[in-house]
Scaffold this motif. Structure first.
Motif, PDB file in Angstrom:
ATOM      1  N   LEU A 127       3.474   7.124   6.745  1.00  0.00           N
ATOM      2  CA  LEU A 127       3.296   6.629   8.260  1.00  0.00           C
ATOM      3  C   LEU A 127       2.240   6.403   8.425  1.00  0.00           C
ATOM      4  CD1 LEU A 127       5.474   9.335  10.419  1.00  0.00           C
ATOM      5  CD2 LEU A 127       6.086   7.052  10.005  1.00  0.00           C
ATOM      6  N   SER A 128       0.912   6.967   7.927  1.00  0.00           N
ATOM      7  CA  SER A 128      -0.406   6.596   8.012  1.00  0.00           C
ATOM      8  C   SER A 128      -0.478   5.064   7.730  1.00  0.00           C
ATOM      9  CB  SER A 128      -1.148   7.522   7.239  1.00  0.00           C
ATOM     10  OG  SER A 128      -1.307   8.703   7.425  1.00  0.00           O
ATOM     11  N   VAL A 129       0.060   4.703   6.602  1.00  0.00           N
ATOM     12  CA  VAL A 129      -0.218   3.484   5.723  1.00  0.00           C
ATOM     13  C   VAL A 129       0.643   2.284   7.058  1.00  0.00           C
ATOM     14  CG1 VAL A 129       0.555   1.806   4.122  1.00  0.00           C
ATOM     15  CG2 VAL A 129      -0.436   4.024   3.604  1.00  0.00           C
TER      16      VAL A 129
ATOM     17  N   ASN B 112       1.755   2.789  10.036  1.00  0.00           N
ATOM     18  CA  ASN B 112       1.487   2.839  11.375  1.00  0.00           C
ATOM     19  C   ASN B 112       0.136   1.943  11.651  1.00  0.00           C
ATOM     20  OD1 ASN B 112       3.331   3.810  13.129  1.00  0.00           O
ATOM     21  ND2 ASN B 112       2.772   6.031  12.507  1.00  0.00           N
ATOM     22  N   HIS B 113      -0.658   2.065  10.660  1.00  0.00           N
ATOM     23  CA  HIS B 113      -1.879   1.218  10.818  1.00  0.00           C
ATOM     24  C   HIS B 113      -1.881  -0.061  10.414  1.00  0.00           C
ATOM     25  CE1 HIS B 113      -5.767  -0.383   9.136  1.00  0.00           C
ATOM     26  NE2 HIS B 113      -6.283   0.342   9.968  1.00  0.00           N
TER      27      HIS B 113
ATOM     28  N   ARG C 216       0.935  -1.264   0.046  1.00  0.00           N
ATOM     29  CA  ARG C 216      -0.072   0.077  -0.041  1.00  0.00           C
ATOM     30  C   ARG C 216       0.697   1.476  -0.057  1.00  0.00           C
ATOM     31  NH1 ARG C 216      -3.998   1.575   2.434  1.00  0.00           N
ATOM     32  NH2 ARG C 216      -3.420   1.461   4.722  1.00  0.00           N
TER      33      ARG C 216
END
Lengths: 446, 446
Positions: free
Chosen positions: A129-131, A133-134, A55
């Motif tokens: 980071l969003s991808v 960390n989730h 992703r």
């Protein structure tokens, strides 16, 4: 998510203002190294699981500023004209290396490393980071659950307990962590994950009675379906479920238990099914499970686990606590300089890093992280320590390595995780809080 | 998220199999009432905050099965041809009422109620719960934080710690809960939320020294900018920051502190700023804040709070624990029947419900939930109790009430929340665990 959507505005405003100021001050083109790593593992867990790599690569490919994005940024006045021109032409042209998806990671593991200009790398901080960390949070929880399940299939059913698009990503991350299927249709379409699920209590309740509901479901889905037996009374539900399947000429596939004391109920229901001669009918359980509840069901006659809330919210730790830090950059003299923030409480190690896992007699012993100018410079240290190199090329001069995001990437990640987890010392599989499964050792050559 | 994307596959597979079986058994067209409610508040909090209503309405509007969705479903074989035809023609044509966005809610509050056929309502279960469980969780955390902040602005900066599209929804939900701005650009574009943010440590580190970085930022963003002063040494950072702004002919807007003991540092930095004559320079703090940390900073000379991880992950409770249950449906005789699952551990109250908040001398005293066939039947009970009606029409015969999702909806929700929260008894504002701020009383007329 439509794959043609731009990811460019999934970005903190300060990435744009930093770009703007850097273009003016002349540092935007400085060669830079940014690193994604965790200072610690959440909740003193034993290991983390890399997930979301595919992703991330999609997000980089889709990170472009089209007319709509540029018009809106111009309207906000956040950046000047020179910066708008830069954004209009933006394509990431640097290099990315990282831990292959599914690999375990530890504090200080350089999970992802970007090399390029300051400008092109800084813009990607937020979405990367969003991808990660989730997805790493969900995969790490999933892996603990599949460990606790000891080979019984775990199925993801948490879509309703998380943001609607997080749900799709969570289903994918769960598969990296060993899950076998998902309830959410879009995850089936986007990632080829097997979808599962048959009926909720509302289906039983909308019929005049449980017999009518079971007959209707068996008529539509066949006797091999899973019937939810706890809407009224479990014992009568089981009896009716078995009868509904037999009336349709088959043996019932499974019953689902979604409330009450699942351990006790599993034994009672198993005994009832066996007494009814329905020895092949399986039992699946689905009520507020986490890795501890799954472990507690280990001795109960349960055949599969449906996990919702706790999976998609990272079992208490919905974010992987990964950060994205500048660790080296070109100086005014054209030479690279290692950099790190000085804060005592938020410690970083500067410099480009190469990582390897030292494995002795098939058991992981150490995470070896070598700060050196390049993979080539660090290679002899890894070789001398008998360490397996952990980083793979993901983007080279802007060209994405398709094998890490194509159709086979998810299956490969799941297999890689199984192997990586199997290699951990026994202590590493424990669910309790404790030290990382292996220590991280930093070596600096520069 | 592109607004023209279909939401139809953000759906659990079992919604489709239930539809398929219901079409076959003849119950698909039964008039039904589905209710969204919470059995409890997470972590024994005092109240929940309704958020996401506008996004629910968007999701309903976009819930349609186009060629791509139908082709994929057909390929999976999950449903038969009759069901595919039903899906191709699907548009929600029923009614939805619900608590207006921003309103506080309590255990048993009928937050959202759908009336329509079983088929048209059951399909929406997953996406409605996804939106509400996420957005209510974030707004509920946001509200606790803005209570703790006592009027100091709170700014949302958590995009990097949650899924990339959750981040956009979280920014919106945070505004419902009283936040003043967001770091994430897409939330600015999609919802008109003010965006904030200036620079990260990487910006300081990419320059040759802190002076050069500060000068560059001030040149680009003006002396009124916020400078991050803790990359090297806070005291020298503050001195350089003030000087950089003055060199550019102005007084510095603010300094940001992102590490260390924020309470102690805020006092030291405030004293230093005052000694330097920079009395107008503000202090913003941003390191791992939650409602408790914000409360602890209450006496410190801090001007605003930037909140990340804990906000977007619901401050320990990333999901609002709302469920979607069939509470009434048409029987074979055409009459409506109240229904509820019999489980002791997952208790529901059957029937269509009307809700009002009993307010005495301006203070909320009770959540009154009346099970009656219609709002009209329940109205006299609410009136007699002096209760303010809580439900508003959101969809009428498939037509969406635009005022609840249009451009003004977010601001209205934020204002409504302020008023609703202000009405709670003093106990309701406490951050500690405890009983709901007001009790819920169920009355059944049917």
């Amino acid at each position: 998510m439509p794959t043609d959507a731009s990811t460019a505005l999934l970005t903190d405003r300060y990435e744009l203002t930093m770009l703007d100021a850097a273009l003016r001050s002349g540092v935007a083109d400085r060669r830079s190294v940014f690193e994604v790593f965790g200072r610690r593992l959440p909740a003193r867990r034993r290991y983390g699981v890399v997930a979301g790599t595919a992703r991330v690569l999609d997000a980089i490919a889709d990170f472009r500023f089209g007319e709509a994005e540029l018009a809106w940024i111009a309207q906000t006045g956040v950046v000047g004209d020179e910066t708008l021109d830069y954004l209009a032409a933006y394509r990431f042209g640097g290099d990315v290396i990282g831990y292959a998806e599914g690999e375990c990671f530890f504090p200080g593991s350089p999970v992802l490393t970007l090399q390029g200009t300051f400008a092109e790398c800084v813009l990607l901080e937020t979405v990367i980071l969003s991808v990660l960390n989730h997805d790493c949070a969900v995969a790490s929880a999933a892996s603990r659950m599949t460990t606790a399940a000891h080979g019984r299939p775990c199925l993801e059913m948490g879509a309703r307990r998380t943001h609607e698009w997080s749900a799709v990503a969570a289903a994918r991350a769960a598969v990296v962590g060993g899950f076998a299927g998902t309830s959410v249709m879009e995850a089936g379409r986007s990632y080829g994950i097997p979808t599962i699920g048959t009926a909720a209590h509302s289906f039983t309740l909308v019929h005049d009675d449980e017999e009518a509901a079971f007959a209707a479901q068996v008529a539509a889905l066949g006797p091999g379906t899973t019937l939810l037996v706890d809407t009224y009374d479990v014992e009568r539900g089981v009896e009716r479920a078995v009868r509904a399947a037999r009336t349709a000429g088959g043996e019932l596939g499974a019953v689902r238990l979604d409330s009450g004391d699942l351990v006790a109920q599993a034994f009672t229901v198993r005994a009832q099914l066996d007494a009814l001669g329905a020895a092949t009918t399986r039992i699946t359980v689905t009520s507020d499970l986490d890795e501890y509840a799954i472990a507690a069901l280990g001795a109960a006659p349960v055949d599969s686990y449906g996990v919702g809330t706790k999976l998609v919210t990272g079992s208490g730790h919905p974010t992987a606590e990964l950060v994205y830090k500048l660790v080296a950059r070109e100086g005014a003299d054209g030479k690279m300089v290692d950099v790190a923030k000085a804060s005592a409480s938020k410690k970083s190690v500067g410099g480009f890093k190469t990582a390897g896992r030292v494995v002795e007699d098939g058991v992981a012993a150490e995470e070896l992280v070598v700060a050196a100018d390049s993979l080539a410079d660090a290679a002899p240290v890894l070789t001398a320590a008998g360490a397996r190199p952990l980083q793979v090329p993901l983007v080279s001069a802007g060209v994405i390595a398709e094998e890490h995001r194509g159709p086979g990437a998810l299956r490969a990640a799941a297999e890689r995780h199984l192997a990586s987890r199997a290699e951990l010392p026994y202590e590493g599989w424990r669910l309790s809080e404790g030290e990382p499964a292996i220590p991280t050792r930093h070596v600096t050559l520069t």
